[in-house]
Design a protein around this motif. Structure first.
Motif, PDB file in Angstrom:
ATOM      1  N   SER A 995      17.923  22.378   1.561  1.00 48.35           N
ATOM      2  CA  SER A 995      16.685  22.497   0.671  1.00 48.35           C
ATOM      3  C   SER A 995      16.091  21.422   0.171  1.00 48.35           C
ATOM      4  O   SER A 995      16.607  20.363   0.155  1.00 48.35           O
ATOM      5  CB  SER A 995      17.342  23.593  -0.557  1.00 48.35           C
ATOM      6  N   LEU A 996      14.670  21.893  -0.079  1.00 51.60           N
ATOM      7  CA  LEU A 996      13.921  20.374  -0.494  1.00 51.60           C
ATOM      8  C   LEU A 996      14.444  19.910  -1.664  1.00 51.60           C
ATOM      9  O   LEU A 996      14.295  18.704  -1.859  1.00 51.60           O
ATOM     10  CB  LEU A 996      12.438  20.944  -0.481  1.00 51.60           C
ATOM     11  N   LYS A 997      14.938  20.594  -2.775  1.00 58.86           N
ATOM     12  CA  LYS A 997      15.237  20.145  -3.884  1.00 58.86           C
ATOM     13  C   LYS A 997      16.515  19.399  -3.774  1.00 58.86           C
ATOM     14  O   LYS A 997      16.492  18.159  -4.329  1.00 58.86           O
ATOM     15  CB  LYS A 997      15.324  21.571  -5.171  1.00 58.86           C
ATOM     16  N   SER A 998      17.438  19.768  -3.090  1.00 58.07           N
ATOM     17  CA  SER A 998      18.784  19.026  -2.970  1.00 58.07           C
ATOM     18  C   SER A 998      18.592  17.887  -2.104  1.00 58.07           C
ATOM     19  O   SER A 998      19.186  16.718  -2.421  1.00 58.07           O
ATOM     20  CB  SER A 998      19.860  20.191  -2.434  1.00 58.07           C
ATOM     21  N   PHE A 999      17.591  18.089  -1.327  1.00 59.85           N
ATOM     22  CA  PHE A 999      17.603  16.762  -0.319  1.00 59.85           C
ATOM     23  C   PHE A 999      16.671  15.756  -1.142  1.00 59.85           C
ATOM     24  O   PHE A 999      16.943  14.292  -1.030  1.00 59.85           O
ATOM     25  CB  PHE A 999      16.467  17.205   0.947  1.00 59.85           C
ATOM     26  N   ASP A1000      15.721  16.194  -1.911  1.00 55.42           N
ATOM     27  CA  ASP A1000      14.940  15.190  -2.638  1.00 55.42           C
ATOM     28  C   ASP A1000      16.041  14.320  -3.827  1.00 55.42           C
ATOM     29  O   ASP A1000      15.811  13.303  -4.006  1.00 55.42           O
ATOM     30  CB  ASP A1000      13.845  15.894  -3.424  1.00 55.42           C
ATOM     31  N   ILE A1001      16.819  15.095  -4.249  1.00 51.83           N
ATOM     32  CA  ILE A1001      17.938  14.652  -5.423  1.00 51.83           C
ATOM     33  C   ILE A1001      18.609  13.467  -4.460  1.00 51.83           C
ATOM     34  O   ILE A1001      18.857  12.440  -4.907  1.00 51.83           O
ATOM     35  CB  ILE A1001      18.717  15.560  -5.764  1.00 51.83           C
ATOM     36  N   LEU A1002      18.967  13.935  -3.264  1.00 55.97           N
ATOM     37  CA  LEU A1002      19.954  13.012  -2.507  1.00 55.97           C
ATOM     38  C   LEU A1002      19.272  11.743  -2.244  1.00 55.97           C
ATOM     39  O   LEU A1002      19.798  10.703  -2.142  1.00 55.97           O
ATOM     40  CB  LEU A1002      20.547  13.729  -1.297  1.00 55.97           C
ATOM     41  N   ARG A1003      18.071  12.108  -1.823  1.00 54.65           N
ATOM     42  CA  ARG A1003      17.242  10.724  -1.260  1.00 54.65           C
ATOM     43  C   ARG A1003      17.108   9.894  -2.608  1.00 54.65           C
ATOM     44  O   ARG A1003      17.314   8.632  -2.550  1.00 54.65           O
ATOM     45  CB  ARG A1003      15.861  11.128  -0.916  1.00 54.65           C
ATOM     46  N   LYS A1004      16.659  10.361  -3.641  1.00 49.24           N
ATOM     47  CA  LYS A1004      16.414   9.463  -4.934  1.00 49.24           C
ATOM     48  C   LYS A1004      17.802   8.610  -5.249  1.00 49.24           C
ATOM     49  O   LYS A1004      17.898   7.663  -5.855  1.00 49.24           O
ATOM     50  CB  LYS A1004      16.050  10.187  -6.249  1.00 49.24           C
ATOM     51  N   GLU A1005      18.845   9.408  -5.151  1.00 52.17           N
ATOM     52  CA  GLU A1005      20.117   8.907  -5.606  1.00 52.17           C
ATOM     53  C   GLU A1005      20.534   7.697  -4.464  1.00 52.17           C
ATOM     54  O   GLU A1005      20.851   6.574  -4.952  1.00 52.17           O
ATOM     55  CB  GLU A1005      21.466  10.076  -5.381  1.00 52.17           C
ATOM     56  N   VAL A1006      20.262   7.931  -3.231  1.00 50.22           N
ATOM     57  CA  VAL A1006      20.656   6.934  -2.118  1.00 50.22           C
ATOM     58  C   VAL A1006      19.678   5.798  -2.350  1.00 50.22           C
ATOM     59  O   VAL A1006      20.248   4.605  -2.298  1.00 50.22           O
ATOM     60  CB  VAL A1006      20.310   7.592  -0.782  1.00 50.22           C
ATOM     61  N   GLU A1007      18.522   5.949  -2.500  1.00 45.90           N
ATOM     62  CA  GLU A1007      17.594   5.017  -2.980  1.00 45.90           C
ATOM     63  C   GLU A1007      17.871   4.294  -4.316  1.00 45.90           C
ATOM     64  O   GLU A1007      17.884   2.953  -4.238  1.00 45.90           O
ATOM     65  CB  GLU A1007      15.986   5.850  -3.273  1.00 45.90           C
ATOM     66  N   SER A1008      18.579   4.854  -5.350  1.00 41.50           N
ATOM     67  CA  SER A1008      18.559   4.193  -6.402  1.00 41.50           C
ATOM     68  C   SER A1008      19.927   3.241  -6.180  1.00 41.50           C
ATOM     69  O   SER A1008      19.954   1.917  -6.496  1.00 41.50           O
ATOM     70  CB  SER A1008      18.958   4.916  -7.487  1.00 41.50           C
ATOM     71  N   PRO A1030      13.353 -12.438  -5.302  1.00 46.02           N
ATOM     72  CA  PRO A1030      12.708 -11.499  -4.451  1.00 46.02           C
ATOM     73  C   PRO A1030      11.876 -10.369  -4.893  1.00 46.02           C
ATOM     74  O   PRO A1030      12.013 -10.199  -5.999  1.00 46.02           O
ATOM     75  CB  PRO A1030      14.003 -10.970  -3.666  1.00 46.02           C
ATOM     76  N   SER A1031      10.997 -10.189  -4.015  1.00 46.93           N
ATOM     77  CA  SER A1031      10.000  -9.111  -4.426  1.00 46.93           C
ATOM     78  C   SER A1031      10.526  -7.815  -4.478  1.00 46.93           C
ATOM     79  O   SER A1031      11.734  -7.599  -3.707  1.00 46.93           O
ATOM     80  CB  SER A1031       8.682  -8.861  -3.365  1.00 46.93           C
ATOM     81  N   ALA A1032      10.178  -6.677  -4.935  1.00 51.38           N
ATOM     82  CA  ALA A1032      10.605  -5.358  -4.981  1.00 51.38           C
ATOM     83  C   ALA A1032      10.864  -4.964  -3.826  1.00 51.38           C
ATOM     84  O   ALA A1032      10.023  -4.718  -2.952  1.00 51.38           O
ATOM     85  CB  ALA A1032      10.005  -4.370  -5.922  1.00 51.38           C
ATOM     86  N   MET A1033      11.814  -4.058  -3.671  1.00 46.63           N
ATOM     87  CA  MET A1033      12.213  -3.486  -2.314  1.00 46.63           C
ATOM     88  C   MET A1033      11.378  -2.308  -2.186  1.00 46.63           C
ATOM     89  O   MET A1033      11.077  -1.438  -3.141  1.00 46.63           O
ATOM     90  CB  MET A1033      13.618  -2.861  -2.071  1.00 46.63           C
ATOM     91  N   ARG A1034      10.675  -2.095  -0.972  1.00 50.70           N
ATOM     92  CA  ARG A1034       9.679  -0.834  -0.700  1.00 50.70           C
ATOM     93  C   ARG A1034      10.489   0.097   0.316  1.00 50.70           C
ATOM     94  O   ARG A1034      10.547  -0.143   1.418  1.00 50.70           O
ATOM     95  CB  ARG A1034       8.456  -1.502  -0.344  1.00 50.70           C
ATOM     96  N   PHE A1035      10.794   1.157  -0.122  1.00 50.39           N
ATOM     97  CA  PHE A1035      11.405   2.334   0.729  1.00 50.39           C
ATOM     98  C   PHE A1035      10.317   3.087   1.275  1.00 50.39           C
ATOM     99  O   PHE A1035       9.327   3.340   0.718  1.00 50.39           O
ATOM    100  CB  PHE A1035      12.312   3.162   0.192  1.00 50.39           C
ATOM    101  N   VAL A1036      10.524   3.489   2.439  1.00 50.04           N
ATOM    102  CA  VAL A1036       9.747   4.464   3.217  1.00 50.04           C
ATOM    103  C   VAL A1036      10.601   5.477   3.889  1.00 50.04           C
ATOM    104  O   VAL A1036      11.629   5.389   4.173  1.00 50.04           O
ATOM    105  CB  VAL A1036       9.007   3.775   4.419  1.00 50.04           C
ATOM    106  N   LEU A1037      10.292   6.801   3.623  1.00 48.26           N
ATOM    107  CA  LEU A1037      10.771   7.933   3.924  1.00 48.26           C
ATOM    108  C   LEU A1037      10.294   8.617   5.505  1.00 48.26           C
ATOM    109  O   LEU A1037       9.082   8.821   5.586  1.00 48.26           O
ATOM    110  CB  LEU A1037      10.489   9.214   2.818  1.00 48.26           C
TER     111      LEU A1037
END
Length: 1143
Positions: A995-1008, A1030-1037
């Motif tokens: 689901s979009l909600k669970s996927f969004d949570i997983l993405r944010k956890e992985v990114e962090s 170093p400059s801040a990391m820039r993630f792209v989905l």
């Protein structure tokens, strides 16, 4: 109840064919009068056309059938033969009526389980579709042939592949009981009431009803069917009838236009009409070579030649005899064509309406793009010599412009753009869009490509199924994604004008987005989309699952359940009733059999699905008791009766059913048919709604095709290290004595387009051209390769594409013409020199001061002295025109002529003297080179040494004096500065979604987690090397239906694949597009998403990949490639001082 059921054939919408007028309450007469077959004047032309096709039949069986034809009617049917009656009310009579509406189409008429054809149409089926004639080859019967219903599409493919159009007359079934047999029909329909009995008269058959409601319902169905148009299959326009109910896609070929060619004061004119799209275009002022190029790249359905072509500039009506027109005549003479006269556009549109049986009020939209500011279309020689048209032995330009996985419509768009270069404004817009594409950092859509002709055909015929609607929605959603993204919206704005140029449709951006949003929402309201799981197939223990799967998969999962709640309820109730009936009538018998213990030969029985009969029956033997003793199951056994097929015949000795089961089956089938009918009504209704939006859908579809083509080109161009040229708008010089100055063309670091510059090995040249070059050089010195490379680079530049160079300034030429070697044309009776002179004539007459003219080894096909003088005159003429270009030659006597060329510059291909041997450098230098290296070339190609020695002796004996001069010239003009010899250019080989909600949570956890792990490592490395933070990391989905931008090509990146099962895969790559594509090819990974960030250098990427693999599991993440972190030796070397993180 209906006494019997009759099916009726489809008629055209413009007229209801009722062959026998009757007054109300009048009985049908039994006497049929002979139909008077009166041929109209136009029919004679059609009969001659069919006679010509019959003469082309070669198969013995079809030749015998042709002998039985008589061309007194459009069918060629001899009414004196068996089954040849053309009396009113007969099937033959009705077929003839349809044939008169579509005189040049093969007519297939549905008769039961077959599609039948008679007369000339039957001969065509036997000759081209490989079918056998009905009744063998008996001479007393008319030609008849046909194909089973299940083989219709194969038959249509065979016919359309051979250039024939087909009209298919279908049967329309009225309301019937499930699995009942269809009856034959006769034309005409009349409804009447007499003595409380309702009757429907169909020709000489009468249907009687006691239920007036049933009669009215059937009458409405039949009247509606009369308004349906016959279905057609034509080359480039396949048969789509019934596709709305299929669960599959349909391959749609490129549409085939009707083409008309005429001659005007401006030159040749080509009118192209697409019946499917209801569009036409007219291109005037074409040269003969450009017109032939268009014909070579366009498979036309019909070709018409205007009478203005019969008299060419040579004053002869026989094309090909000499002079202009020979090339075109050779192309047209190999095709089937017809003559026409009058206004070319109006007359051709009239011919199209006649061919396709269209009404006079049908209008065609003019999609002609103004040609005033557009460069001329490529000549045939130019297109073939640079591989814009696939040619044996010539490197294909199309293959290096796009990635190998980019096929279909994007390739066709790029090819058409190369063959017909755009105006300066469009080319500049294309280039600007490509530049933006090269620099974006966000993910991009997959760009769903749907052929515009397919959209129009399916929507207008109301045969769009749920799969196609999902594709249409994807197209619209891709447009909306471009619009809502701050980076992509600028690209969307730029693509509006190129889309207008490609479609002839003009749309405002806000209108496009608004319409896409509303249509997408409407499709989403009706169509069941992926991931919706509220329409499960029925399932009961006693009934085989295959039965419900076959019966319900044809309508479930297509439209949203909210529109079918009543139908779902009826099907569920009917399925449950069927299960109860089977349980009550069959289960006791099964239990009795299982309880009986007997040796071999005992009773057998089971409940099985009879797929052919769409029924669930009891199959058993030896289950009846020898003595009836009232034991369990005996009562049910007594109720069994043999199962019957739809024709009332016993299915077999082992199949049984009961009255209750049959009633339950009928109820279930009726409910299923009702639900399926409702689904088809909703799908066809949605098609009817979207017909009003066809222009927007065509525009959106073409825009995505262009976007995909340009993104693919930019990705491949970046990989090959190509560059964007500066495109200038070239102006003609009023003073022809003045050179072009800043308006010249300069290309630095030019490499052959077929070489991959990223892999090295190509010799690069710098071309600074402000006037005409006269080029000399040895054999194998690279003259032809240079001309081909310059031509390709200039063409790519004026189309807005990237070019294989280090930098470039390219004027927007009004024409680019390349002439290379010529071959003789025996079919036209022309020698190779005649063909060459014909091409030179075309170049000279078309060239202007804004043209680029490239001629390789001019006048090679005739004797030296006169050929040299012709070449000198050509050079003077081009110099007078003041165009840019190159003329290469081995005719060194040209330098002794008193040429009046004021601006021509002498150039040569360099050579160097190594170990007493002259070798080419393939570099462009100033001066003249009279060394041909002919003997050395012959020796390298394996010519016998004795032959070469004798040639040298002859040369010295005759040309000794000239040889000394040649050596002096050679030593004077050698390019001794270039000592780096490289390989010869012509020798290299080119290379379950969460689901979009669970996927969004997983993405944010992985990114962090990734930021936490990697930032520490990079900070430590920077401190160790004394660098700043170093400059801040820039993630792209990258979403499930997205792909990486071109900017990731050649850049090191670390990525995390978010699998559908919520497990992770960690990787690094320098080709993120290819890696994402490879992952998604694996089973179950089609909808995988990705997170990535760019880093500086492969070393950094490898270290961070290993670090993430080893540390992410400790934070609770499940990885699929943990082992990769244990055996890799990455991360052992420190970062170089120049490596910094890319933000």
């Amino acid at each position: 109840m209906c006494g019997f059921i009759c099916s009726l054939r489809i008629r055209r919408s413009e007229r209801i064919f009722c062959f026998k007028e009757r007054r109300l309450f009048t009985k049908a007469t039994k006497k049929n009068k002979q139909l008077k077959v009166a041929l109209e004047e136009r029919d004679y032309a059609h009969i001659i056309w069919w006679k010509e096709r019959m003469q082309m039949c070669k198969k013995p069986s079809s030749v015998l059938l042709v002998k039985r034809l008589t061309f007194s009617n459009l069918l060629g049917v001899d009414s004196s033969l068996k089954n040849g009656s053309l009396k009113e009310g007969t099937l033959n009579s009705e077929i003839l009526q349809f044939k008169s509406k579509f005189p040049r189409e093969v007519l297939l008429c549905r008769v039961g389980d077959f599609y039948e054809a008679i007369g000339v149409d039957a001969c065509i089926l036997v000759e081209y579709a490989g079918l056998n004639p009905f009744g063998g080859l008996r001479s007393e019967s008319i030609p008849r042939a046909g194909c089973p219903v299940v083989n219709l599409r194969q038959t249509l493919d065979d016919l359309t592949r051979n250039g024939f159009s087909v009209c298919i007359v279908e049967e329309v079934q009225g309301p019937t009981q499930a699995r009942t047999r269809k009856s034959r029909f006769i034309s005409g329909i009349r409804l009447c009431m007499e003595a409380n009995i309702m009757s429907i008269e169909l020709g000489n058959k009468t249907l009687l009803f006691r239920d007036s409601c049933a009669a009215v319902l059937l009458a409405r169905t039949l009247v509606a069917s009369l308004k349906e148009k016959p279905k057609h299959a034509r080359p480039g326009s396949p048969y789509v009838f019934g596709l709305v109910g299929d669960d599959q896609d349909l391959d749609f070929p490129d549409p085939m236009p009707v083409v008309g060619i005429s001659r005007s004061a401006k030159g040749y004119c080509m009118v192209s009409v697409l019946e499917t799209m209801k569009t036409y275009s007219a291109e005037d002022g074409l040269t003969e070579e450009a017109l032939v190029t268009k014909l070579r790249t366009c498979r036309c359905h019909h070709l018409f030649l205007h009478t203005s072509l019969r008299h060419n500039s040579s004053g002869t009506c026989r094309w090909g005899e000499f002079g202009e027109g020979g090339l075109l005549w050779g192309e047209c003479n190999s095709r089937q064509f017809e003559w026409f006269d009058g206004n070319p556009v109006d007359e051709l549109l009239y011919k199209v309406k006649e061919l396709y049986g269209l009404e006079d009020d049908i209008s065609f939209r003019n999609v002609t793009v103004a040609s005033e500011n557009r460069p001329s279309s490529l000549h045939l020689g130019t297109a073939t010599q640079i591989g814009a048209l696939p040619t044996e032995g010539i490197p294909c330009l199309l293959k290096v412009l796009l990635p190998s996985n980019c096929t279909g419509l994007p390739v066709m768009y790029v090819r058409d753009l190369l063959l017909n270069p755009p105006a300066y404004d469009i080319a500049s817009t294309v280039q600007e869009a490509c530049k933006l594409m090269s620099n974006i950092t966000c993910s991009i859509p997959e760009f769903t490509c749907v052929p515009p002709a397919k959209l129009v055909k399916l929507l207008e015929s109301r045969e769009t199924n749920h799969i196609e609607f999902c594709k249409i929605k994807n197209v619209l959603d891709d447009i909306l994604q471009l619009y809502t993204n701050s980076e992509l919206v600028e690209i969307l704005k730029l693509l509006m004008d190129p889309t207008w140029a490609a479609t002839g449709l003009k749309a405002e951006l806000e209108t496009l987005v608004s319409e896409c949003r509303s249509v997408s929402c409407r499709i989403g309201e009706i169509i069941s989309l992926d991931g919706e799981r509220d329409q499960k197939i029925s399932s009961y223990t006693l009934i085989p699952n295959e039965f419900f799967e076959d019966m319900e998969s044809s309508w479930k999962g297509r439209v949203k359940r909210i529109h079918l709640e009543e139908e779902f309820a009826e099907v569920d109730e009917a399925a449950e009733a069927l299960s109860i009936a089977i349980k009550e009538d069959f289960l006791p018998i099964i239990s009795r059999i299982r309880a009986t213990t007997a040796p071999l030969g005992g009773p057998k029985g089971e409940i099985l699905y009879a797929r052919e009969h769409e029924a669930v029956w009891f199959k058993g033997k030896r289950f009846a008791p020898s003595v009836w003793a009232g034991t369990p199951g005996e009562e049910q056994i007594k109720q069994l009766r043999p199962a019957l097929d739809s024709k009332g015949k016993k299915v077999g000795e082992e199949w049984f059913t009961t009255i209750k089961v049959e009633e339950a089956l009928t109820r279930y089938h009726d409910a299923g048919n009702k639900a399926k009918t409702k689904v088809l009504e909703l799908l066809r209704g949605l098609s009817a709604e979207l017909q009003m939006k066809i222009n927007i859908l065509v525009f959106a579809s073409m825009l995505l095709v262009i976007a995909k083509a340009l993104f693919g080109h930019v990705s491949e161009g970046r990989r090959r290290k190509w560059i964007f040229p500066i495109l200038t708008q070239r102006h003609s010089s009023e003073d022809k004595d003045v050179l072009h100055g800043d308006e010249g063309m300069k290309i630095s670091g030019l490499s052959p387009y077929w070489f991959d510059a990223a892999q090295g090995g190509a010799v690069r040249n710098t071309v600074d051209m402000k006037s005409l070059f006269l080029l000399t050089g040895p054999n194998g010195g690279g003259k032809s390769s240079l001309l081909r490379s310059i031509c390709a680079a200039a063409l790519l530049g004026i189309c807005g594409f990237m070019v294989p160079a280090e930098s470039a300034v390219i004027p927007h030429f009004d024409s680019i013409m390349l002439h290379m070697k010529s071959y003789d044309s025996p079919a036209d009776g022309k020698s190779s020199f005649q063909v060459e002179m014909s091409e030179i004539r075309s170049i000279i007459t078309k060239a202007t001061s804004k043209s680029l003219v490239l001629i390789d080894e001019i006048c090679r096909g005739t004797e030296t002295a006169k050929g040299t003088c012709i070449a000198g005159s050509v050079i003077e003429t081009l110099d007078e025109i003041n165009c840019l270009g190159i003329v290469s030659t081995h005719l060194h006597g040209i330098f002794d002529l008193p040429l009046k060329a004021k601006n021509a510059v002498y150039k040569a291909m360099g050579s160097e003297f190594i170990d007493n041997r002259t070798m080419p450098t393939w570099k462009l230098i100033d001066g003249i080179c009279k060394e041909s290296l002919a003997f050395e070339t012959a020796q390298r190609e394996g010519v016998p040494e004795a032959l070469i020695q004798r040639a040298e002796e002859l040369y010295v004996s005759v040309y000794a004096k000239d040889s000394l001069k040649t050596n002096e010239s050679k030593l004077k003009h050698f390019n001794k500065s270039n000592t780096d010899r490289q390989s010869h250019p012509e020798k290299e080989i080119s290379p379950v979604i969460p689901s979009l909600k669970s996927f969004d949570i997983l993405r944010k956890e992985v990114e962090s987690a990734v930021v936490s792990i990697c930032q520490k490592r990079m900070t430590a490395l920077c401190k160790k090397n004394g660098h700043l933070e170093p400059s801040a990391m820039r993630f792209v989905l990258i979403g499930s239906k997205e792909q990486p931008p071109p900017s990731t090509i050649g850049a090191s990146s670390v990525y995390v694949m978010l699998r559908p099962d919520k497990r992770l895969y960690i990787g690094e790559t320098d080709d993120l597009q290819g890696r994402v594509r490879a992952h998604r090819l694996k089973e179950g990974m089609q909808n995988a998403s990705f997170l990535y960030f760019l880093v500086a250098g492969k070393s950094m990427a490898c270290q961070l990949e290993t670090l993430l693999i080893n540390q992410l599991p400790s934070q609770g993440f499940h990885l699929t490639n943990i082992a990769d972190g244990k055996h890799r030796n990455f991360g052992t070397s420190d970062l170089s001082e120049k490596e910094v993180l890319v933000g």
